[in-house]
Write an enzyme that holds these catalytic residues in place. Structure first.
Site, PDB file in Angstrom:
ATOM      1  N   LYS A  14       0.839  -1.213   0.000  1.00 56.84           N
ATOM      2  CA  LYS A  14       0.000   0.000   0.000  1.00 56.84           C
ATOM      3  C   LYS A  14       0.874   1.264   0.000  1.00 56.84           C
ATOM      4  O   LYS A  14       0.626   2.202  -0.754  1.00 56.84           O
ATOM      5  CB  LYS A  14      -0.940   0.010   1.225  1.00 56.84           C
ATOM      6  N   ARG A  60      -0.428  -9.032  13.161  1.00 56.04           N
ATOM      7  CA  ARG A  60      -1.027  -7.986  12.308  1.00 56.04           C
ATOM      8  C   ARG A  60      -1.883  -8.624  11.215  1.00 56.04           C
ATOM      9  O   ARG A  60      -2.933  -8.083  10.841  1.00 56.04           O
ATOM     10  CB  ARG A  60       0.083  -7.113  11.697  1.00 56.04           C
ATOM     11  N   ARG A  66      -9.630   0.905   8.778  1.00 59.26           N
ATOM     12  CA  ARG A  66      -9.156  -0.424   9.135  1.00 59.26           C
ATOM     13  C   ARG A  66     -10.219  -1.271   9.791  1.00 59.26           C
ATOM     14  O   ARG A  66      -9.983  -2.422  10.128  1.00 59.26           O
ATOM     15  CB  ARG A  66      -7.998  -0.267  10.108  1.00 59.26           C
ATOM     16  N   ARG A 117      11.563  -1.599  10.727  1.00 58.86           N
ATOM     17  CA  ARG A 117      10.438  -1.237  11.611  1.00 58.86           C
ATOM     18  C   ARG A 117      10.326  -2.225  12.770  1.00 58.86           C
ATOM     19  O   ARG A 117      10.417  -3.429  12.560  1.00 58.86           O
ATOM     20  CB  ARG A 117       9.138  -1.233  10.806  1.00 58.86           C
ATOM     21  N   ARG A 163      12.135  -5.418   4.536  1.00 58.63           N
ATOM     22  CA  ARG A 163      11.739  -4.003   4.397  1.00 58.63           C
ATOM     23  C   ARG A 163      12.709  -3.078   5.144  1.00 58.63           C
ATOM     24  O   ARG A 163      13.120  -3.342   6.255  1.00 58.63           O
ATOM     25  CB  ARG A 163      10.337  -3.787   4.957  1.00 58.63           C
TER      26      ARG A 163
HETATM   27  P1  AP5 Z   1       4.858  -1.573   1.809  1.00 59.98           P
HETATM   28  O1  AP5 Z   1       4.588  -0.749   0.607  1.00 59.98           O
HETATM   29  O2  AP5 Z   1       5.575  -0.934   2.954  1.00 59.98           O
HETATM   30  O3  AP5 Z   1       3.543  -2.320   2.293  1.00 59.98           O
HETATM   31  P2  AP5 Z   1       2.301  -1.757   3.125  1.00 59.98           P
HETATM   32  O4  AP5 Z   1       1.104  -2.465   2.601  1.00 59.98           O
HETATM   33  O5  AP5 Z   1       2.293  -0.274   3.150  1.00 59.98           O
HETATM   34  O6  AP5 Z   1       2.706  -2.362   4.537  1.00 59.98           O
HETATM   35  P3  AP5 Z   1       2.582  -1.791   6.014  1.00 59.98           P
HETATM   36  O7  AP5 Z   1       3.310  -2.790   6.875  1.00 59.98           O
HETATM   37  O8  AP5 Z   1       3.044  -0.374   6.100  1.00 59.98           O
HETATM   38  O9  AP5 Z   1       1.088  -1.906   6.254  1.00 59.98           O
HETATM   39  P4  AP5 Z   1       0.383  -1.961   7.589  1.00 59.98           P
HETATM   40  O10 AP5 Z   1      -0.998  -1.730   7.141  1.00 59.98           O
HETATM   41  O11 AP5 Z   1       0.583  -3.166   8.416  1.00 59.98           O
HETATM   42  O12 AP5 Z   1       1.145  -0.865   8.446  1.00 59.98           O
HETATM   43  P5  AP5 Z   1       0.747   0.603   8.866  1.00 59.98           P
HETATM   44  O13 AP5 Z   1       1.963   1.416   8.832  1.00 59.98           O
HETATM   45  O14 AP5 Z   1      -0.459   1.073   8.139  1.00 59.98           O
HETATM   46  O15 AP5 Z   1       5.692  -2.869   1.307  1.00 59.98           O
HETATM   47  C1  AP5 Z   1       6.204  -3.818   2.217  1.00 59.98           C
HETATM   48  C2  AP5 Z   1       7.600  -4.288   1.731  1.00 59.98           C
HETATM   49  O16 AP5 Z   1       7.446  -4.998   0.507  1.00 59.98           O
HETATM   50  C3  AP5 Z   1       8.571  -3.152   1.422  1.00 59.98           C
HETATM   51  O17 AP5 Z   1       9.866  -3.569   1.776  1.00 59.98           O
HETATM   52  C4  AP5 Z   1       8.455  -2.942  -0.094  1.00 59.98           C
HETATM   53  O18 AP5 Z   1       9.640  -2.431  -0.670  1.00 59.98           O
HETATM   54  C5  AP5 Z   1       8.169  -4.368  -0.559  1.00 59.98           C
HETATM   55  N1  AP5 Z   1       7.292  -4.400  -1.728  1.00 59.98           N
HETATM   56  C6  AP5 Z   1       6.210  -3.592  -1.982  1.00 59.98           C
HETATM   57  N2  AP5 Z   1       5.633  -3.940  -3.149  1.00 59.98           N
HETATM   58  C7  AP5 Z   1       6.343  -4.997  -3.625  1.00 59.98           C
HETATM   59  C8  AP5 Z   1       6.227  -5.813  -4.799  1.00 59.98           C
HETATM   60  N3  AP5 Z   1       5.261  -5.600  -5.715  1.00 59.98           N
HETATM   61  N4  AP5 Z   1       7.109  -6.820  -4.960  1.00 59.98           N
HETATM   62  C9  AP5 Z   1       8.090  -7.046  -4.042  1.00 59.98           C
HETATM   63  N5  AP5 Z   1       8.273  -6.297  -2.922  1.00 59.98           N
HETATM   64  C10 AP5 Z   1       7.406  -5.296  -2.714  1.00 59.98           C
HETATM   65  O19 AP5 Z   1       0.283   0.352  10.397  1.00 59.98           O
HETATM   66  C11 AP5 Z   1       1.214   0.019  11.410  1.00 59.98           C
HETATM   67  C12 AP5 Z   1       0.477  -0.021  12.744  1.00 59.98           C
HETATM   68  O20 AP5 Z   1      -0.068   1.288  13.061  1.00 59.98           O
HETATM   69  C13 AP5 Z   1      -0.739  -0.970  12.812  1.00 59.98           C
HETATM   70  O21 AP5 Z   1      -0.360  -2.307  13.145  1.00 59.98           O
HETATM   71  C14 AP5 Z   1      -1.596  -0.305  13.912  1.00 59.98           C
HETATM   72  O22 AP5 Z   1      -1.100  -0.606  15.196  1.00 59.98           O
HETATM   73  C15 AP5 Z   1      -1.366   1.189  13.649  1.00 59.98           C
HETATM   74  N6  AP5 Z   1      -2.365   1.777  12.721  1.00 59.98           N
HETATM   75  C16 AP5 Z   1      -2.114   2.327  11.493  1.00 59.98           C
HETATM   76  N7  AP5 Z   1      -3.245   2.789  10.946  1.00 59.98           N
HETATM   77  C17 AP5 Z   1      -4.250   2.519  11.824  1.00 59.98           C
HETATM   78  C18 AP5 Z   1      -5.654   2.740  11.807  1.00 59.98           C
HETATM   79  N8  AP5 Z   1      -6.265   3.312  10.761  1.00 59.98           N
HETATM   80  N9  AP5 Z   1      -6.368   2.333  12.887  1.00 59.98           N
HETATM   81  C19 AP5 Z   1      -5.779   1.753  13.954  1.00 59.98           C
HETATM   82  N10 AP5 Z   1      -4.439   1.506  14.038  1.00 59.98           N
HETATM   83  C20 AP5 Z   1      -3.684   1.887  12.971  1.00 59.98           C
END
Ligand code: AP5
Length: 210
Positions: A13, A166, A88, A155, A127
């Site tokens: 994402k 997660r 979410r 991270r 990552r």
């Molecule tokens: P990346 O692009 O970073 O993936 P992502 O889907 O953004 O992953 P996140 O881990 O950031 O998502 P998340 O939803 O768990 O975390 P968030 O920060 O929102 O890609 C991942 C890796 O793969 C990278 O190394 C990239 O280079 C590689 N990659 C990407 N595309 C690729 C491809 N096509 N092929 C190969 N490699 C590829 O949330 C973190 C925490 O914050 C949550 O657990 C929660 O505690 C809190 N939080 C955040 N938002 C909320 C909310 N709305 N409500 C409540 N709690 C929340």
């Protein structure tokens, strides 16, 4: 255009959202990045969020709602936004619908990035994030440029046990949103997210209204 990027943790994402933001000229509103900034800055919000993030559970809805409401009022979001990692759960989806309706907007499309669990665990292990720009890289698939590689960090919630947690939270609370938006008549584009980054980006661009 207001667009939601849905998908499991690590589905891509953030990676796709950053490219789309550049392409469409609208900001990416990534609640995870905003929370990590607050944790780094040591704000009250950050202290409230940290325990949840380290455990891989959701930060309380009220905290998220206030943060997104404020962000949506910034001038750069006047023409639309790409929501990444938000909403979410059903309550967040309902409050986003309400917030957008209040400013005469609605979700135009949902892009759902489909990636299986094993690929996700492999991605998380490699990552790396640049703390200065927030951009994400992968040691194999998308290595950071040499001049910034040394400052890129892992991270804290990318350890395998937290990733599995997660994924459980995602399945229980977030995945049902695909049906929520379908039922509301919002176009939901399901894409295979396990393809090269540029291929996924081109596929997204093709499907969005021009
Ligand atoms: P990346 O692009 O970073 O993936 P992502 O889907 O953004 O992953 P996140 O881990 O950031 O998502 P998340 O939803 O768990 O975390 P968030 O920060 O929102 O890609 C991942 C890796 O793969 C990278 O190394 C990239 O280079 C590689 N990659 C990407 N595309 C690729 C491809 N096509 N092929 C190969 N490699 C590829 O949330 C973190 C925490 O914050 C949550 O657990 C929660 O505690 C809190 N939080 C955040 N938002 C909320 C909310 N709305 N409500 C409540 N709690 C929340």
């Amino acid at each position: 255009m207001d667009l939601i990027l849905l998908g499991a943790p690590g589905a891509g994402k953030g990676t796709q959202g950053a490219l789309l933001s550049e392409r469409l000229g609208i900001p990416r509103i990534a609640t995870g990045d905003m929370l990590r900034d607050a944790v780094r800055a040591g704000t009250g919000l950050g202290r409230q969020a940290k325990g949840h993030m380290d455990a891989g559970t959701l930060v309380p809805d009220g905290v998220i709602l206030g943060m997104v409401r404020e962000r949506l009022q910034q001038p750069d979001a006047a023409r639309g936004a790409i929501f990444d990692g938000y909403p979410r759960n059903a309550a967040q989806a309902a409050s986003l619908d309400e917030m957008l309706a209040g400013i005469g907007r609605r979700i135009d499309a949902v892009v759902y990035l489909d990636v299986d669990d094993d690929a996700i665990v492999r991605r998380m292990g490699g990552r790396r994030t640049d703390p200065e720009t927030g951009l994400v890289y992968h040691v194999e698939h998308n290595p950071p440029p040499a001049e910034i590689a040394a400052r890129c960090v892992i991270r804290p919630d990318d350890v395998e046990e937290t990733v599995r947690n997660r994924l459980d939270v995602y399945r229980k609370s977030t995945a049902p949103l695909v049906e929520h938006y379908r039922a509301a008549g919002v176009p939901v584009h399901t894409l295979d997210g396990d393809r090269p980054i540029e291929t996924v980006q081109a596929d997204i661009a093709e499907r969005l209204p021009q």
